[in-house]
Design a protein around this motif. Structure first.
Motif, mmCIF file in Angstrom:
data_model
loop_
_atom_site.group_PDB
_atom_site.id
_atom_site.type_symbol
_atom_site.label_atom_id
_atom_site.label_comp_id
_atom_site.label_asym_id
_atom_site.label_seq_id
_atom_site.Cartn_x
_atom_site.Cartn_y
_atom_site.Cartn_z
ATOM 1 N N LEU A 172 129.206 51.831 76.670
ATOM 2 C CA LEU A 172 128.803 53.146 76.165
ATOM 3 C C LEU A 172 127.314 53.069 75.871
ATOM 4 C CD1 LEU A 172 131.925 52.734 75.421
ATOM 5 C CD2 LEU A 172 131.576 54.639 73.851
ATOM 6 N N CYS A 173 126.545 53.893 76.551
ATOM 7 C CA CYS A 173 125.087 53.794 76.511
ATOM 8 C C CYS A 173 124.493 55.034 75.838
ATOM 9 C CB CYS A 173 124.571 53.641 77.940
ATOM 10 S SG CYS A 173 122.805 53.311 78.056
ATOM 11 N N PRO A 174 124.324 55.021 74.508
ATOM 12 C CA PRO A 174 123.777 56.190 73.809
ATOM 13 C C PRO A 174 122.255 56.203 73.821
ATOM 14 C CG PRO A 174 124.407 54.534 72.214
ATOM 15 C CD PRO A 174 124.744 53.977 73.568
ATOM 16 N N PRO A 175 121.657 57.399 73.779
ATOM 17 C CA PRO A 175 120.203 57.529 73.703
ATOM 18 C C PRO A 175 119.770 57.631 72.234
ATOM 19 C CG PRO A 175 121.201 59.643 74.224
ATOM 20 C CD PRO A 175 122.320 58.708 73.961
ATOM 21 N N THR A 176 118.924 58.615 71.895
ATOM 22 C CA THR A 176 118.570 58.865 70.495
ATOM 23 C C THR A 176 119.801 59.406 69.770
ATOM 24 O OG1 THR A 176 116.269 59.364 71.047
ATOM 25 C CG2 THR A 176 117.110 60.233 68.955
ATOM 26 N N ILE A 177 120.218 58.696 68.728
ATOM 27 C CA ILE A 177 121.392 59.114 67.958
ATOM 28 C C ILE A 177 120.904 59.729 66.650
ATOM 29 C CG2 ILE A 177 123.654 58.432 67.112
ATOM 30 C CD1 ILE A 177 123.270 55.803 68.658
ATOM 31 N N TYR A 178 121.549 60.780 66.216
ATOM 32 C CA TYR A 178 121.151 61.445 64.972
ATOM 33 C C TYR A 178 122.388 61.937 64.239
ATOM 34 C CZ TYR A 178 122.032 65.609 67.766
ATOM 35 O OH TYR A 178 122.642 66.549 68.555
ATOM 36 N N GLY A 179 122.189 62.410 63.027
ATOM 37 C CA GLY A 179 123.294 62.892 62.206
ATOM 38 C C GLY A 179 123.643 61.870 61.133
#
Length: 344
Positions: A172-179
């Motif tokens: 699983l390759c996430p980019p900029t994560i926020y929250g």
């Protein structure tokens, strides 16, 4: 018999939110969580009473091997894309503890920094506009065949090469994560939050290089949702080749931002919310060295391009991201960083 899950990173941002989402939906699963200290273990246990604590760290290869061998599914989120020793231990444990008839599953956290390889090779490209966009469904081989010097590539290769009839892998390759994370300890991401930190403390809008670099983004709860969906696929023994191993590479994005535009929006919101003294912020252009001096590697990444389309998860497990956009989350990010600054 309840499926056995072994999760690393329960006290971290991604792992904590994933544990929250998984425990909330499947409290009947037997979940074991790797935690380094007794104090942190207490925080995890207080939040998730049914979780079995495994005291240890990523350097404890024997523990990782034993737990991976016993688990039906390993969810690896703790420094997953950079710690080679931990990845090797998990691979060894999964291989020793599983067979073609009873395969083990490995959900591994990669990182979209791997898509920045072209910009990272040439400082003169910092902040340049790029049309290059990867696709995890129509061109997955472009992702599994990136250059050897791409960020995280050595670990990606290790995970993919571990795939077999008895071990099913998914990256699983996430980019900029926020929250805001929903885990027991670390609820803060880095890239966008360090940007907010810089704007609040230095009171200017940073523009890295040519100021046109683009990056994908995803809300942390949407990333956690995909971990849950793939865990469910593994629990159901779905061994469809489109989910795992050579094809099991998932870009996890739900939008795209231009870093300079995000910085401008943060500056505007910070003044509107009264979080800084200045009524209007000036823009400052930063090269690589100055960016590192101001905010470390995260600041340089605001000049990189990392772009892809997340189609595979939607097609194979029905992933439907629902979190607010990063632009709609800017006020929350700024307020959280302001609160963090005041506490420190």
């Amino acid at each position: 018999m309840a499926p056995k899950i072994f999760l690393t990173g329960a006290t971290g941002y991604i792992g904590g939110d994933t544990l929250f989402a998984l425990y909330d939906k499947h409290s009947d699963y037997e979940i074991a969580a790797l935690v380094r200290t007794e104090d942190k273990a207490k925080a995890v246990k207080d939040a998730f009473p049914k979780v079995r604590i495994v005291l240890g760290g990523l350097g404890d290869a024997k523990i990782l091997e034993e737990e991976a061998a016993k688990a039906d599914i390993v969810i690896h989120t703790a420094d997953a894309s950079d710690n080679e020793g931990a990845a090797k231990a998990i691979a060894k444990g999964l291989a020793s503890g599983h067979t073609k008839e009873k395969p083990g599953f490995w959900l591994h956290t990669g990182g979209a920094g791997i898509l920045c390889w072209e910009t990272m090779r040439d400082d003169d490209k910092l902040g340049e506009w790029s049309e290059r966009e990867y696709n995890d469904w129509t061109a997955v081989k472009d992702l599994t065949g990136l250059p050897d010097d791409a960020f995280h590539k050595n670990i990606d290769d290790l995970v993919i090469s571990s795939g077999s009839d008895s071990v099913k892998t998914a990256i699983l390759c996430p980019p900029t994560i926020y929250g805001r994370g929903r885990g027991p300890l670390n609820t803060r991401s880095r890239q966008a939050y360090e940007l907010a930190h810089l704007i609040l403390t230095e009171q200017y809008i940073p523009i890295i290089g040519k100021g046109k670099a683009r990056w994908n983004n995803v809300h942390v709860s949407d990333l956690a949702q995909l971990f849950v969906l793939l865990t469910e696929a593994a629990v159901s023994k779905n061994t469809d080749s489109k989910l795992w191993n050579d094809q099991g590479y998932y870009l996890v994005e739900n939008g795209e931002h231009i870093w300079s535009d995000l910085a401008r929006l943060m500056g505007k919101k910070a003044t509107e919310l009264g979080l800084i003294e200045k009524k209007e912020l000036e823009e400052k252009s930063l090269g690589k060295d100055k960016a590192i001096e101001q905010a470390g590697f995260e600041a340089v990444s605001w000049g990189f391009n990392s772009r892809g389309k997340a189609e595979r998860a939607k097609k194979v497990v029905g992933w439907q991201p629902k979190g607010p956009s990063i632009e709609d989350n800017v006020a929350e990010i700024l307020k959280d960083e302001k609160s963090r600054l005041e506490k420190n």
